[in-house]
Structures are given as structure tokens and as C-alpha cells.
Design a protein around this motif. Structure first.
Motif, PDB file in Angstrom:
ATOM      1  N   HIS A   1       0.605  -1.179   0.272  1.00 39.30           N
ATOM      2  CA  HIS A   1      -0.196  -0.173  -0.006  1.00 39.30           C
ATOM      3  C   HIS A   1       0.390   1.371   0.344  1.00 39.30           C
ATOM      4  N   ASN A   2       1.710   0.907  -0.432  1.00 40.96           N
ATOM      5  CA  ASN A   2       3.328   1.837  -0.860  1.00 40.96           C
ATOM      6  C   ASN A   2       3.384   2.920   0.693  1.00 40.96           C
ATOM      7  N   ILE A   3       3.196   2.266   1.683  1.00 43.01           N
ATOM      8  CA  ILE A   3       3.962   3.092   3.021  1.00 43.01           C
ATOM      9  C   ILE A   3       5.151   3.438   3.460  1.00 43.01           C
ATOM     10  N   LEU A   4       5.703   2.312   2.740  1.00 39.83           N
ATOM     11  CA  LEU A   4       6.983   2.074   2.727  1.00 39.83           C
ATOM     12  C   LEU A   4       7.612   1.021   1.476  1.00 39.83           C
ATOM     13  N   ARG A   5       9.014   0.919   0.606  1.00 39.70           N
ATOM     14  CA  ARG A   5       9.956   0.079  -0.269  1.00 39.70           C
ATOM     15  C   ARG A   5      10.773  -0.045   0.654  1.00 39.70           C
ATOM     16  N   ARG A   6      10.972  -1.387   0.471  1.00 46.70           N
ATOM     17  CA  ARG A   6      12.162  -1.767   0.714  1.00 46.70           C
ATOM     18  C   ARG A   6      13.678  -1.472  -0.306  1.00 46.70           C
ATOM     19  N   LYS A   7      14.456  -1.053   0.140  1.00 44.84           N
ATOM     20  CA  LYS A   7      15.790  -0.947  -0.956  1.00 44.84           C
ATOM     21  C   LYS A   7      16.701  -1.772  -0.974  1.00 44.84           C
ATOM     22  N   SER A   8      17.044  -3.029   0.221  1.00 47.59           N
ATOM     23  CA  SER A   8      17.682  -3.748   0.047  1.00 47.59           C
ATOM     24  C   SER A   8      17.248  -4.718   1.005  1.00 47.59           C
ATOM     25  N   GLY A   9      17.707  -6.043   0.092  1.00 48.61           N
ATOM     26  CA  GLY A   9      17.550  -7.444   1.736  1.00 48.61           C
ATOM     27  C   GLY A   9      15.831  -8.079   1.707  1.00 48.61           C
ATOM     28  N   LYS A  10      16.152  -8.908   1.970  1.00 47.36           N
ATOM     29  CA  LYS A  10      14.765  -9.834   1.983  1.00 47.36           C
ATOM     30  C   LYS A  10      14.049  -9.185   3.106  1.00 47.36           C
ATOM     31  N   ALA A  11      12.715  -8.639   2.878  1.00 53.19           N
ATOM     32  CA  ALA A  11      11.714  -8.078   4.339  1.00 53.19           C
ATOM     33  C   ALA A  11      11.712  -9.070   5.553  1.00 53.19           C
ATOM     34  N   ASP A  12      12.232 -10.443   5.272  1.00 54.44           N
ATOM     35  CA  ASP A  12      12.786 -10.931   6.929  1.00 54.44           C
ATOM     36  C   ASP A  12      14.016 -11.054   7.490  1.00 54.44           C
ATOM     37  N   ASP A  13      15.208 -10.134   6.863  1.00 61.18           N
ATOM     38  CA  ASP A  13      17.175  -9.827   6.899  1.00 61.18           C
ATOM     39  C   ASP A  13      16.539  -9.337   7.752  1.00 61.18           C
ATOM     40  N   PRO A  14      17.030  -9.281   9.006  1.00 56.28           N
ATOM     41  CA  PRO A  14      17.594  -7.787  10.169  1.00 56.28           C
ATOM     42  C   PRO A  14      18.251  -6.949   9.559  1.00 56.28           C
ATOM     43  N   GLN A  15      18.877  -7.262   8.504  1.00 55.84           N
ATOM     44  CA  GLN A  15      19.909  -5.541   7.671  1.00 55.84           C
ATOM     45  C   GLN A  15      18.935  -5.791   7.054  1.00 55.84           C
ATOM     46  N   CYS A  16      18.078  -5.804   6.219  1.00 53.94           N
ATOM     47  CA  CYS A  16      16.603  -5.031   5.682  1.00 53.94           C
ATOM     48  C   CYS A  16      16.689  -3.834   5.527  1.00 53.94           C
ATOM     49  N   VAL A  17      16.868  -2.984   4.517  1.00 52.29           N
ATOM     50  CA  VAL A  17      17.061  -1.601   4.310  1.00 52.29           C
ATOM     51  C   VAL A  17      15.791  -1.204   3.469  1.00 52.29           C
ATOM     52  N   MET A  18      14.846  -0.742   4.855  1.00 52.25           N
ATOM     53  CA  MET A  18      13.412   0.262   4.282  1.00 52.25           C
ATOM     54  C   MET A  18      13.577   1.430   3.785  1.00 52.25           C
ATOM     55  N   ILE A  19      13.138   2.293   2.622  1.00 50.21           N
ATOM     56  CA  ILE A  19      12.540   3.256   2.886  1.00 50.21           C
ATOM     57  C   ILE A  19      10.828   3.654   3.629  1.00 50.21           C
ATOM     58  N   LEU A  20      10.800   4.725   4.264  1.00 51.36           N
ATOM     59  CA  LEU A  20       9.345   5.022   4.692  1.00 51.36           C
ATOM     60  C   LEU A  20       8.622   6.351   3.710  1.00 51.36           C
TER      61      LEU A  20
END
Length: 242
Positions: free
Chosen positions: A155-174
Motif C-alpha cells: 500500500h505504498n507506506i514503505l519500500r524495501r531498498k535492499s534485503g529480504k523483508a525478514d532479514d534483520p539487515q533489510c533496509v527500507m524507505i518509509l
């Protein structure tokens, strides 16, 4: 009449109009500045520009069906809201807790925000914040967090920048779309709700009640169809038409 404006479009534009009407109903938001995985940078979304160029047409057409279309130039957000109590996405309680925590993080980082209005964080940062707030009695699993993030990303609240969604090092853009779901004046109430209700909600999940009564408590605060209340009353000045 919207029909006159529609008939002036060429076939390619008409097809784009149909696609974006469906997209808005499915995703609720369109952001101007988004992270492009192919180019690995933020850029302006062509869907935003198309809707912006034909804003009156989209508004008139959707208005007949009981929908309101809002455009905020300051944050670069186009949002669709139902004028009725139907067509709302009810979030699971855990997903709602994640959403509220992200909103608090967004508020804390607003002074550090970039020109593109996005906040960058790791999944590990989210876990630390939830732990610090005492939202849950135990550390949430990264699988549950990943599932929650996928719903919010859809729903375009955030977008993953790198990594999988369940990876602690996943980087997301809010994205700033989160402001339209939980406006500034509700921040204090959100913080209070989290502190008072989180232990109770966790106990209910332990008892196998997760997913029931989604409209109660947190669930009633996070439905995406009628997300804008009173013309999105937050501290940004809304400018609809240029």
C-alpha cells in the motif's frame, strides 16, 4: 463532465487511466518520489505525474463512485479515500503495531528527513524501537515482521531498498504516506495506545485470538480506504491544484 475529458484522450492514455483507477483502489496511495530498484536511486514516479496532469478527470470519475482523491504537493502524495465505511483494509493487530511504531520513528526522524521526504531505516532498527517501547512481551520474529512489512509495502507506506523483508539487515524507505494514516495530532494518542494496550493484545494473541475483532482497538485506527480524516489535517499545507 468526465466523459468529455476522457474522450479527448488517445487510446494509450485511456488505457493508462483505466489502469491507474484500478491501481488507486488497490493500493490507496501513489507517491511522487519512489525508490527505483533498477536505477538504485530515488526518482519521480510517472504514475504520479499522469494522475497530476489529469487530476480533475480522476476526481470527477471517482467522485461518482463515492471516492475522494487528495493530492499533497509538499509531501508528494496522492491518496484515495472512500466517503463511506466500506472497502477498508482491516489490519491484523501485529501489523498495526508495526505501523504505529513506524509512524513514531518517522516523527523522530523528521528533522533528518531528506529532500525526497523519505526516512531510511533497517528492520533491526524497527525491532529495537518496538522493544524499547515495550510493545510486546517478547521479541517479535523476523518472519512476522516481514509479513507485516509486505502488507505495508503493498500500500505504498514503505519500500524495501535492499534485503529480504525478514532479514534483520533489510533496509527500507518509509514514505510520507504514513502521515495520511496517522496525522501529527494523533501522535500522543498513538504513543499512549501502544503503551496501554500492547501487553493486552500480546496476551490475546498467545491465547489464539489473533485476527479476531480486528476492528477493535488498534484495528479500527488503521484502515486504508478512508485514511484521510477531515481533509488530512496535519501540519503540511495541502495544495491540490497547481
Amino acid at each position: 463532465m468526465w466523459t468529455e475529458a476522457f474522450e479527448k484522450m488517445n487510446n494509450t492514455e485511456k488505457e493508462e487511466f483505466r489502469r491507474l483507477v484500478n491501481y488507486l483502489m488497490a493500493r490507496s496511495f501513489v507517491v511522487r518520489d519512489f525508490y527505483d530498484h533498477k536505477e538504485k536511486r530515488m526518482r519521480i514516479h510517472p504514475d504520479f505525474r499522469f494522475i497530476e496532469r489529469h487530476l480533475d478527470l480522476f476526481r470527477d470519475y471517482l467522485g461518482y463512485g463515492g471516492w475522494s482523491l487528495h493530492k499533497d504537493n509538499s509531501y508528494g502524495v496522492i491518496a484515495l479515500a472512500s466517503q463511506y465505511d466500506y472497502n477498508r483494509l482491516r489490519l491484523a493487530k501485529f501489523t498495526t503495531l508495526v505501523l504505529y511504531t513506524l509512524r513514531l520513528i518517522f516523527e523522530e526522524k523528521r528533522e533528518e528527513i531528506s529532500l525526497n521526504n523519505e526516512v531510511v531505516l533497517r528492520l533491526h532498527d524497527l525491532v529495537q524501537k518496538m522493544t524499547a517501547l515495550g510493545i510486546l512481551d517478547r521479541k517479535p520474529s523476523y518472519k512476522d515482521l516481514g509479513d507485516a512489512l509486505k502488507v505495508l509495502e503493498r500500500h505504498n507506506i514503505l519500500r524495501r531498498k535492499s534485503g529480504k523483508a525478514d532479514d534483520p539487515q533489510c533496509v527500507m524507505i518509509l514514505y510520507p504516506t504514513i502521515l495520511f494514516i496517522i496525522p501529527n495530532e494523533k501522535i500522543a494518542a498513538v504513543d499512549e495506545l501502544i503503551r496501554e494496550r500492547a501487553p493486552e493484545e500480546e496476551d490475546r494473541q498467545d491465547q489464539g485470538l489473533e485476527g479476531k475483532d480486528a476492528a477493535d482497538g488498534f484495528g479500527s485506527e488503521s484502515s486504508f480506504s478512508a485514511v484521510i480524516e477531515e481533509e488530512a489535517t496535519y501540519d503540511a499545507e495541502e495544495v491540490d491544484d497547481e
